[in-house]
Design an enzyme around this catalytic site. Structure first.
Site, PDB file in Angstrom:
ATOM      1  N   SER A 118      -4.940   1.491   3.439  1.00 24.94           N
ATOM      2  CA  SER A 118      -5.227   2.248   2.252  1.00 24.94           C
ATOM      3  C   SER A 118      -6.493   3.067   2.462  1.00 24.94           C
ATOM      4  O   SER A 118      -7.041   3.143   3.555  1.00 24.94           O
ATOM      5  CB  SER A 118      -5.396   1.289   1.074  1.00 24.94           C
ATOM      6  OG  SER A 118      -5.422   2.022  -0.127  1.00 24.94           O
ATOM      7  N   HIS A 123     -15.932  12.099  -4.474  1.00 23.98           N
ATOM      8  CA  HIS A 123     -16.488  13.450  -4.364  1.00 23.98           C
ATOM      9  C   HIS A 123     -17.312  13.717  -5.617  1.00 23.98           C
ATOM     10  O   HIS A 123     -16.923  13.337  -6.728  1.00 23.98           O
ATOM     11  CB  HIS A 123     -15.385  14.504  -4.242  1.00 23.98           C
ATOM     12  CG  HIS A 123     -14.432  14.264  -3.118  1.00 23.98           C
ATOM     13  ND1 HIS A 123     -14.745  14.511  -1.801  1.00 23.98           N
ATOM     14  CD2 HIS A 123     -13.163  13.771  -3.112  1.00 23.98           C
ATOM     15  CE1 HIS A 123     -13.715  14.200  -1.033  1.00 23.98           C
ATOM     16  NE2 HIS A 123     -12.750  13.743  -1.803  1.00 23.98           N
ATOM     17  N   CYS A 146      -2.094  -0.523  -0.899  1.00 25.34           N
ATOM     18  CA  CYS A 146      -0.749  -1.044  -0.702  1.00 25.34           C
ATOM     19  C   CYS A 146      -0.865  -2.559  -0.606  1.00 25.34           C
ATOM     20  O   CYS A 146      -1.806  -3.083  -0.026  1.00 25.34           O
ATOM     21  CB  CYS A 146      -0.120  -0.496   0.576  1.00 25.34           C
ATOM     22  SG  CYS A 146       0.133   1.286   0.572  1.00 25.34           S
TER      23      CYS A 146
END
Length: 269
Positions: A118, A123, A146
């Site tokens: 994963s 940001h 996952c």
């Protein structure tokens, strides 16, 4: 094996459901002059530098029990930062039953759970209004996993890691896995609202709206701070230094900015 809140389901292969959490937060500030605006941006870049964001994401990986494969971090010029974690399955231990309940996750004690390949990214976007004296800081965090554990367990910690006026939170479950008989499973845990993963004391601080599409396993929650204290939005001084008219005008501008972001549309007054 894949655990649910009610029973244990034996899978064909491994659990390959993809669960994605998008946490979007905004901080609003009134910056009257160019100097104030530059000072606010400098403060944000220091407070949420790539180094600090890396520490936040590392705590997220601990909460969801991930093993860090690679870290990329960058401070941008003139402002902003990004961090990306590539992660893989961490140590597998006995999974607590409560991990599948709709409840807030830890702060930030390590909870080790099964996790497959994963990633986690953040940001930041500091920006300012061209004429209204409003500066805005936005941070976008994406946690995609996952396996059995839901990234929603990291939400409580993320909320406490940022000073936020507005939060937009999305959660999606995609793909499918199969049980031993080949029957497809499109979700492996019960969920009625993202709000159930937010502590009550935090819920009390915000107005919240849900927009959920249960059939598509898509959940959306918007949060707006309830209490408005002008002093919290002035950078470097307090409302005592303003006239009554100035304070009223600035408060109206800030509240308009908050409402526009929360409702996702421009508001004409």
């Amino acid at each position: 094996m894949s655990s649910t809140s009610e029973n244990t389901i034996e899978l064909h292969g491994f659990n390959n459901l993809t669960k994605s959490l998008s946490f979007n937060m905004y901080d609003i500030c009134y910056t009257k002059t160019k100097e104030e605006r530059e000072a606010y941006i400098e403060y944000i870049d220091e407070e949420y530098s790539a180094e600090r964001l890396t520490k936040i994401l590392k705590a997220v990986t601990d909460i969801i029990g991930a093993h860090v494969l690679n870290v990329a971090q960058q401070d941008y010029v003139p402002q902003g930062a990004s961090v990306t974690y590539l992660i893989s399955e961490g140590p597998i231990v006995e999974v607590p039953t409560e991990s599948f309940e709709e409840s807030p996750g830890p702060l930030p004690e390590s909870v080790v759970m099964q996790l497959d390949k994963s990633h986690i990214t953040v940001h930041t976007y500091p920006e300012y209004h061209p004429s209204e004296g409003i500066s805005t800081f936005r941070a976008d965090i994406d946690v995609s996993t996952c396996g059995e554990i839901s990234p929603l367990k990291a939400l409580n910690y993320l909320i406490h890691s940022f000073d936020t006026d507005i939060m937009t939170i999305d959660y999606r479950v995609r793909g499918f896995t199969r049980d031993k008989e080949g029957k497809k499973l499109y979700i492996d845990h019960d969920i009625s609202s993202i709000q159930n993963y937010i502590p009550e004391e935090v819920q009390d601080e915000y107005d919240m709206i849900d927009v959920n599409i249960y059939q598509a396993h898509t959940f959306h929650t918007k949060c707006k701070i309830k209490e408005f204290d002008l002093d919290q939005y002035l950078f470097g001084y307090t409302k005592d230094s303003l006239t009554h008219e100035e304070a009223k005008e600035i408060a109206e501008r800030i509240q308009k900015e908050i409402d526009e972001i929360y409702y996702g549309k421009n508001i004409d007054i």
